[in-house]
Motif scaffolding. Structure first.
Motif, PDB file in Angstrom:
ATOM      1  N   UNK A 208       0.879  -1.170   0.000  1.00 21.55           N
ATOM      2  CA  UNK A 208       0.000   0.000   0.000  1.00 21.55           C
ATOM      3  C   UNK A 208       0.920   1.224   0.000  1.00 21.55           C
ATOM      4  N   UNK A 209       0.757   2.079  -1.010  1.00 25.04           N
ATOM      5  CA  UNK A 209       1.570   3.299  -1.085  1.00 25.04           C
ATOM      6  C   UNK A 209       0.629   4.469  -0.877  1.00 25.04           C
ATOM      7  N   UNK A 210       1.116   5.458  -0.132  1.00 21.90           N
ATOM      8  CA  UNK A 210       0.178   6.561   0.127  1.00 21.90           C
ATOM      9  C   UNK A 210       0.836   7.925  -0.015  1.00 21.90           C
ATOM     10  N   UNK A 211       0.045   8.819  -0.543  1.00 24.92           N
ATOM     11  CA  UNK A 211       0.480  10.207  -0.626  1.00 24.92           C
ATOM     12  C   UNK A 211      -0.586  11.049   0.040  1.00 24.92           C
ATOM     13  N   UNK A 212      -0.150  11.929   0.912  1.00 26.17           N
ATOM     14  CA  UNK A 212      -1.119  12.596   1.782  1.00 26.17           C
ATOM     15  C   UNK A 212      -1.658  13.895   1.228  1.00 26.17           C
ATOM     16  N   UNK A 213      -0.895  14.541   0.323  1.00 25.13           N
ATOM     17  CA  UNK A 213      -1.404  15.807  -0.229  1.00 25.13           C
ATOM     18  C   UNK A 213      -1.389  15.727  -1.746  1.00 25.13           C
ATOM     19  N   UNK A 214      -2.448  15.166  -2.253  1.00 19.22           N
ATOM     20  CA  UNK A 214      -2.577  15.040  -3.696  1.00 19.22           C
ATOM     21  C   UNK A 214      -3.691  15.984  -4.133  1.00 19.22           C
ATOM     22  N   UNK A 215      -3.500  16.627  -5.251  1.00 24.97           N
ATOM     23  CA  UNK A 215      -4.521  17.563  -5.737  1.00 24.97           C
ATOM     24  C   UNK A 215      -5.463  16.833  -6.696  1.00 24.97           C
ATOM     25  N   UNK A 216      -6.749  16.904  -6.397  1.00 28.19           N
ATOM     26  CA  UNK A 216      -7.782  16.337  -7.274  1.00 28.19           C
ATOM     27  C   UNK A 216      -8.521  17.509  -7.899  1.00 28.19           C
ATOM     28  N   UNK A 217      -8.496  17.586  -9.218  1.00 26.81           N
ATOM     29  CA  UNK A 217      -9.140  18.717  -9.887  1.00 26.81           C
ATOM     30  C   UNK A 217     -10.227  18.208 -10.817  1.00 26.81           C
ATOM     31  N   UNK A 218     -11.407  18.804 -10.658  1.00 24.68           N
ATOM     32  CA  UNK A 218     -12.511  18.491 -11.579  1.00 24.68           C
ATOM     33  C   UNK A 218     -13.160  19.800 -11.943  1.00 24.68           C
ATOM     34  N   UNK A 219     -13.101  20.120 -13.218  1.00 26.10           N
ATOM     35  CA  UNK A 219     -13.615  21.407 -13.649  1.00 26.10           C
ATOM     36  C   UNK A 219     -12.805  22.503 -12.985  1.00 26.10           C
ATOM     37  N   UNK A 220     -13.512  23.422 -12.324  1.00 27.82           N
ATOM     38  CA  UNK A 220     -12.829  24.539 -11.703  1.00 27.82           C
ATOM     39  C   UNK A 220     -12.440  24.235 -10.257  1.00 27.82           C
ATOM     40  N   UNK A 221     -12.808  23.028  -9.796  1.00 31.07           N
ATOM     41  CA  UNK A 221     -12.681  22.739  -8.368  1.00 31.07           C
ATOM     42  C   UNK A 221     -11.459  21.857  -8.096  1.00 31.07           C
ATOM     43  N   UNK A 222     -10.657  22.251  -7.103  1.00 27.53           N
ATOM     44  CA  UNK A 222      -9.522  21.432  -6.712  1.00 27.53           C
ATOM     45  C   UNK A 222      -9.596  21.150  -5.209  1.00 27.53           C
ATOM     46  N   UNK A 223      -9.470  19.857  -4.839  1.00 26.44           N
ATOM     47  CA  UNK A 223      -9.411  19.522  -3.409  1.00 26.44           C
ATOM     48  C   UNK A 223      -8.124  18.730  -3.184  1.00 26.44           C
ATOM     49  N   UNK A 224      -7.573  18.889  -1.984  1.00 25.08           N
ATOM     50  CA  UNK A 224      -6.358  18.167  -1.656  1.00 25.08           C
ATOM     51  C   UNK A 224      -6.678  17.032  -0.705  1.00 25.08           C
ATOM     52  N   UNK A 225      -6.003  15.888  -0.902  1.00 24.76           N
ATOM     53  CA  UNK A 225      -6.287  14.763  -0.009  1.00 24.76           C
ATOM     54  C   UNK A 225      -5.388  13.591  -0.293  1.00 24.76           C
ATOM     55  N   UNK A 226      -5.819  12.487   0.261  1.00 26.15           N
ATOM     56  CA  UNK A 226      -5.008  11.293   0.289  1.00 26.15           C
ATOM     57  C   UNK A 226      -5.164  10.515  -1.017  1.00 26.15           C
ATOM     58  N   UNK A 227      -4.063   9.927  -1.459  1.00 22.59           N
ATOM     59  CA  UNK A 227      -4.104   9.045  -2.624  1.00 22.59           C
ATOM     60  C   UNK A 227      -3.390   7.751  -2.255  1.00 22.59           C
ATOM     61  N   UNK A 228      -4.022   6.617  -2.604  1.00 23.74           N
ATOM     62  CA  UNK A 228      -3.438   5.324  -2.280  1.00 23.74           C
ATOM     63  C   UNK A 228      -3.209   4.544  -3.564  1.00 23.74           C
ATOM     64  N   UNK A 229      -2.039   3.901  -3.640  1.00 21.70           N
ATOM     65  CA  UNK A 229      -1.814   2.992  -4.744  1.00 21.70           C
ATOM     66  C   UNK A 229      -1.712   1.579  -4.201  1.00 21.70           C
ATOM     67  N   UNK A 230      -2.513   0.668  -4.786  1.00 19.95           N
ATOM     68  CA  UNK A 230      -2.429  -0.709  -4.317  1.00 19.95           C
ATOM     69  C   UNK A 230      -2.961  -1.677  -5.366  1.00 19.95           C
ATOM     70  N   UNK A 231      -2.861  -2.978  -5.047  1.00 15.45           N
ATOM     71  CA  UNK A 231      -3.246  -4.015  -5.991  1.00 15.45           C
ATOM     72  C   UNK A 231      -4.746  -4.279  -5.938  1.00 15.45           C
ATOM     73  N   UNK A 232      -5.279  -5.009  -6.946  1.00 12.99           N
ATOM     74  CA  UNK A 232      -6.705  -5.349  -6.956  1.00 12.99           C
ATOM     75  C   UNK A 232      -7.149  -6.075  -5.677  1.00 12.99           C
ATOM     76  N   UNK A 233      -6.263  -6.951  -5.128  1.00  9.24           N
ATOM     77  CA  UNK A 233      -6.627  -7.689  -3.908  1.00  9.24           C
ATOM     78  C   UNK A 233      -6.977  -6.767  -2.740  1.00  9.24           C
ATOM     79  N   UNK A 234      -6.400  -5.564  -2.797  1.00  5.62           N
ATOM     80  CA  UNK A 234      -6.611  -4.584  -1.739  1.00  5.62           C
ATOM     81  C   UNK A 234      -8.106  -4.338  -1.479  1.00  5.62           C
ATOM     82  N   UNK A 235      -8.881  -4.316  -2.563  1.00  9.14           N
ATOM     83  CA  UNK A 235     -10.323  -4.086  -2.444  1.00  9.14           C
ATOM     84  C   UNK A 235     -11.002  -5.157  -1.609  1.00  9.14           C
TER      85      UNK A 235
END
Ligand SMILES: Nc1ncnc2c1ncn2[C@@H]1O[C@H](COP(=O)(O)OP(=O)(O)OP(=O)(O)O)[C@@H](O)[C@H]1O
Ligand SMILES: [Mg+2]
Lengths: 416, 241
Positions: free
Chosen positions: A104-131
């Protein structure tokens, strides 16, 4: 003794004390309601909590990457051990009896932008089994990261329901494209709402998951953030964790017994602690309920003492006529039990009605109510309530009846 | 099956079997602060078929004596012969009937306690109620009866288990003179039928109708002598042949 006569005697005497009998029965009923409700709230809390603790996934261990705490084969203590993604694949191959093991890899301040809106938050990278391991279930119309995503480093993202709401509002995010750190990603699914008690780093509802391969490519490091694993049998957890340390210890050169290398949250262990705490809470609630019921029992004992006192002469006469003590005691015990049984029955019926009514109150969305507002009756609660009621009734009837049996006929029959 | 021992009217019962034997009985009530010596050495023998009246001033120890005879209490000192195996029927000054149930059921009570079967209970209670002259009052509750009638029910109840001796403590104490006399008449009749009776009374006139008077004073037997009634009874037997 003729049952009809006993019954007649009972009716005749209880008529005299009708008010007292009603009050006593009411207090027993109230005590039973209290006992049943407290036990049911305790049970509801327990079930909600175990559902909640299951929200993160059950029988998991989460391993963080730490430092050695003791020297090993000439190597000093205090070395950071940082396994790579391939090491997790190695562990997957080498450790038997696993439901799954993922990096499980994690980044705590990732920018998510949709249209004009940007929010900062957590991003996780992991395998399908993770679900599977961590109970990320997709809402209808979506899915979790799959093997193909992983294999072809697709830029797809699975959003926690809160995160999705934050970014997309009322829009349906599935199929939409958003920018993660300025790179476009397609939303493949949104997490189904779940109750989650245990978290590390924050609730899954606020998370966003992308394929591990994509994450590595994006952030340029394959050093594992942490490892999540689940053995097939919970009891095997210690063995599995030892295997992890042994295999990694051989590769990275540390003492396999050094538990500081991978600080671990073993939910099998903490789960049993929580079960004990919950059992404690239930016992505590039960004791409070039983004490409330005991007050009713004192009422029954009181009415029985009064009865015995009023009937002292009658008891003395019966003894002089050859009644065995058990014939004096039995009807009194029956009478006391009758109050308890009638009061208890009324109380249990009322309690059940209340539980059903409380269950009808909508609680979705309110966290506190969701945990407290679901009183639940289990067979064990029924047995416990009946047993406590019976015990209270017997005790409440026994002591007065014992006094009746010790009546001295010579004393009571003295002419007054 | 015979319910009560049937004896032809007027037959004089044998008086050789001993029903009560007390030797050197003392009874001390220890109330904590003071010790009351209610009985100070009682010797008393009562034979089967006797009708004994116990008289004496208030507080002399009559009821105490009665309780010891009836095993409702135990003596502080002294011998009490075969008390345990003896069946005793009690009659009290205050009747002590259970008010919630009928006269019939009151008389039935000791039979229930004695484990007598339903059919036999029915027969025995009916016969007893008839004997005390209350055959028509069986379904009445005690509160619907006069004092004398209540005492008759109590006597029927005392007789129910066919006791070796009937003990009555001031059975006429709550009754007017005429009802008291009637009750005494009932006792005389029972005596003639062979019953053993010990009756406490304040009334000397009533006491003289018994076969023997025991006078208790300050815990001692002051006087113990037969009355003329025994002679009358003997004459009755003689004339009967
Ligand atoms: N339970 C008791 N505790 C203490 N003293 C008692 C008790 N019962 C009787 N006595 C005392 O023993 C003495 C004899 O009492 P008892 O009742 O035998 O008298 P009695 O001859 O029956 O009188 P009465 O004619 O008034 O009924 C009395 O002084 C009485 O106060
Ligand atoms: Mg007396």
């Amino acid at each position: 003794m003729r049952a009809g006569l006993v019954f007649q005697l009972f009716l005749a005497s209880s008529r005299v004390q009708k008010k007292r009998a009603v009050l006593t029965i009411a207090s027993i009923a109230w005590g039973s309601v209290a006992l049943l409700l407290l036990l049911a709230f305790g049970e509801g809390l327990k079930q909600q909590l175990s559902r909640g603790s299951a929200g993160m996934g059950t029988n998991l261990a989460v391993l963080w990457m730490g430092e050695t705490s003791r020297p090993w084969q000439g190597l000093p203590a205090g070395r950071a051990i940082r396994p790579r993604v391939d090491d997790v694949n190695l562990l997957r191959e080498r450790i038997p009896g696993l439901v799954g093991i993922v990096a499980e890899m994690r980044n705590w301040r990732t920018a998510f932008t949709y249209g004009a809106k940007t929010v900062n938050g957590r991003l996780t990278g992991s395998s399908p089994e993770y679900g599977e391991l961590r109970n990320f279930y997709a809402q209808p119309g979506g899915r979790f990261i799959d093997a193909l995503d992983e294999a072809s480093k697709r830029r797809v993202v699975f959003l926690g329901n809160e995160r999705a709401k934050e970014i997309f509002g009322d829009e349906d995010p599935v199929g939409k494209t958003l920018l993660i750190n300025q790179t476009p990603f397609t939303v493949v699914g949104v997490m189904k709402r779940k109750i989650q008690m245990g978290t590390y780093g924050g609730p899954d509802a606020e998370n966003a998951v992308i394929p591990l391969s994509t994450y590595v490519a994006m952030f340029g490091s394959d050093r594992v953030g942490n490892i999540v694993l689940k053995p097939e049998r919970p009891g095997e957890m210690p063995r599995v964790l030892a295997d992890v340390r042994r295999i990694m210890g051989a590769k990275y050169g540390f003492d396999p017994a050094d538990e500081k290398v991978f600080p671990t949250w073993d939910t099998v262990e903490t789960g049993s602690v929580m079960r004990n705490i919950l059992l404690g809470i239930q016992v505590f609630l039960g004791v409070i309920g039983a004490l409330t019921l005991m007050i009713g029992g004192v009422g029954v004992a009181n009415i029985m003492y009064a009865t015995v006192k009023e009937r002292t002469r009658e008891i003395g006469v019966k003894m002089a006529l050859g009644a065995r003590p058990s014939w004096i005691v039995a009807p009194l015990v029956l009478e006391g039990l009758l109050y308890t049984v009638v009061g208890g029955a009324i109380g249990l019926v009322l309690g059940m009605i209340l539980i059903v009514l409380i269950g009808l109150i909508p609680t979705a969305g309110n966290d506190a109510l969701e945990f407290l507002g679901k009183p639940t009756v289990s067979p064990l609660i029924g047995v416990a309530t009946a047993a406590i009621l019976g015990l209270v009734g017997l005790l409440a009837a026994y002591f007065p009846a014992r006094r009746a049996a010790s009546v001295d006929p010579a004393q009571t029959l003295r002419y007054e | 099956m015979s319910v009560l021992p049937r004896r032809r009217n007027g037959e004089i019962p044998a008086t050789d079997g001993v029903v009560i034997r007390m030797a050197g009985i003392r009874k001390v009530y220890d109330t904590g602060k003071v010790k009351v010596e209610a009985l100070r050495g009682i010797d008393l023998v009562v034979h089967r078929g006797e009708f004994v009246a116990v008289v004496g001033p208030s507080g002399s120890g009559k009821s105490t004596l009665m309780n010891l005879v009836g095993c409702l209490d135990t003596p502080t000192e002294g011998g009490l012969a075969d008390a345990r195996n003896r069946r005793v029927g009690f009659v009290f000054q205050s009747f002590n009937l259970l008010p919630q149930i009928t006269a019939f059921e009151n008389v039935e009570m000791p039979l229930l306690f004695g484990g007598v079967g339903k059919r036999e209970r029915q027969a025995r209670v009916t016969e007893l109620m008839d004997r005390v002259g209350l055959a028509d009052r069986m379904e009445h509750r005690p509160t619907e009866l006069s004092g004398g009638q209540m005492q008759r029910v109590a006597i029927a109840r005392a007789l129910a288990m066919n006791p070796d001796v009937v003990l009555a403590d001031e059975p006429t104490g709550n009754l007017d003179t005429s009802s008291g006399g009637d009750i005494m008449g009932l006792f005389e009749e029972l005596w003639r039928q062979g019953r053993t009776l010990v009756v406490i009374t304040h009334d000397m006139a009533l006491a003289r109708r018994a076969g023997r008077i025991v006078e208790v004073r300050d815990g001692l037997i002051l006087r113990d002598e037969p009355t003329g009634s025994v002679a009358t009874l003997r004459e009755a037997r003689a004339s009967h042949g």
